[in-house]
Design a protein around this motif. Structure first.
Motif, short mmCIF file in Angstrom:
data_model
loop_
_atom_site.label_atom_id
_atom_site.label_comp_id
_atom_site.label_asym_id
_atom_site.label_seq_id
_atom_site.Cartn_x
_atom_site.Cartn_y
_atom_site.Cartn_z
N THR A 89 0.82 -1.21 0.00
CA THR A 89 0.00 0.00 0.00
C THR A 89 0.86 1.27 0.00
O THR A 89 0.33 2.37 0.01
CB THR A 89 -0.93 0.02 1.22
OG1 THR A 89 -0.16 -0.15 2.41
CG2 THR A 89 -1.96 -1.10 1.15
N TYR A 94 2.09 -2.53 4.02
CA TYR A 94 1.36 -3.66 3.44
C TYR A 94 0.08 -3.89 4.22
O TYR A 94 -0.09 -3.36 5.33
CB TYR A 94 2.22 -4.93 3.48
CG TYR A 94 3.60 -4.77 2.91
CD1 TYR A 94 3.86 -5.01 1.57
CD2 TYR A 94 4.68 -4.35 3.72
CE1 TYR A 94 5.13 -4.85 1.03
CE2 TYR A 94 5.95 -4.19 3.20
CZ TYR A 94 6.16 -4.45 1.85
OH TYR A 94 7.42 -4.28 1.34
N HIS A 95 -0.81 -4.70 3.66
CA HIS A 95 -1.97 -5.12 4.42
C HIS A 95 -2.49 -6.43 3.85
O HIS A 95 -2.17 -6.81 2.72
CB HIS A 95 -3.08 -4.06 4.41
CG HIS A 95 -3.91 -4.07 3.16
ND1 HIS A 95 -3.55 -3.37 2.02
CD2 HIS A 95 -5.08 -4.70 2.87
CE1 HIS A 95 -4.46 -3.55 1.08
NE2 HIS A 95 -5.39 -4.36 1.58
N ASP A 105 -2.88 -4.23 9.05
CA ASP A 105 -1.91 -3.35 8.40
C ASP A 105 -0.52 -3.65 8.93
O ASP A 105 -0.34 -3.84 10.14
CB ASP A 105 -2.27 -1.89 8.65
CG ASP A 105 -3.52 -1.48 7.90
OD1 ASP A 105 -3.44 -1.34 6.66
OD2 ASP A 105 -4.57 -1.32 8.55
#
Length: 227
Positions: A89, A94-95, A105
């Motif tokens: 992201t 990141y997620h 997350d």
């Protein structure tokens, strides 16, 4: 008995000689605040038959997350797929979303060779589960153990947001058992992926021939049940 003694000596030397703590490596002020709270702290440690230089090359990959997911699908997944893909992201952000639609997350806080003998990888994850919101700092450390391979450790520092949840973790243990189970799974998955990546052609000779991953007691670890 000799093997057990050797494993313990190697681990004690590594811990006493190269022991920067997680807090020393946290440059993110918000993550440091989480770490300094009364977290649920759990850890695991073992010896792996991987050359330290090879482990460092694997961990330094630019596309480490993609490489990890591909290896997860190959060597860990029951169906050859990544059930909950990790999506980038932003830089080091990141997620993923689990089967219940709950998002986690992830922020990469630290990933580099800290000194001549150790490599550290620290991430900060936050999300919600059945007990409410939480933050967790996960610290993977690789320490050079010379002929024995590497000392591989994973430590988690989990902070549930809800005070009742934190109380139950201390008095009842339900939440602590949840994080202990997750830590065991994370450690196993990281081990399997690490062994798989180090055995690839571009990292050949990363595994020390004729040796198997060992815990301090000398036994090969059994896999936990996957979700």
């Amino acid at each position: 008995m000799k093997r057990f003694t050797l494993q313990m000596i190697v681990i004690l030397i590594a811990l006493s000689s190269f022991g920067l703590g997680t807090a020393d490596l946290l440059g993110n002020a918000d993550a440091k605040k989480v770490f300094d709270k009364k977290c649920i702290r759990l850890g695991t440690i073992e010896v792996l038959p991987i050359k330290f230089e090879t482990a460092c090359r694997v961990l330094k990959q630019n596309e480490l997350i993609n490489a990890v997911q591909k290896e997860f699908a190959r060597s860990v997944s029951n169906n050859g797929e990544v059930e909950f893909p990790i999506i980038g992201t932003g830089p080091k952000q990141y997620h993923y979303v689990n089967e219940k639609g709950k998002r986690t997350d992830i922020t990469e806080l630290y990933r580099k060779q800290t000194n001549a003998h150790s490599f550290d990888y620290i991430v900060w994850a936050s999300g919600k589960r059945f007990f409410g919101g939480y933050d967790v700092i996960i610290h993977l450390r690789v320490v050079d153990a010379n002929e024995a391979g590497i000392i591989y450790s994973v430590s988690t520092h989990a902070y549930p947001h809800n005070w009742a949840t934190r109380f139950s973790a201390r008095k009842i243990g339900i939440t602590k058992r949840y994080f202990k189970k997750k830590m065991k799974l994370i450690s196993y998955v990281a081990r399997q992926i690490g062994l798989g990546l180090c055995a690839k052609d571009e990292f050949k000779q990363g595994l020390m021939e004729g040796r198997r991953p060992l815990r301090p007691g000398g036994e090969a670890p059994a896999p936990p049940s996957l979700p």
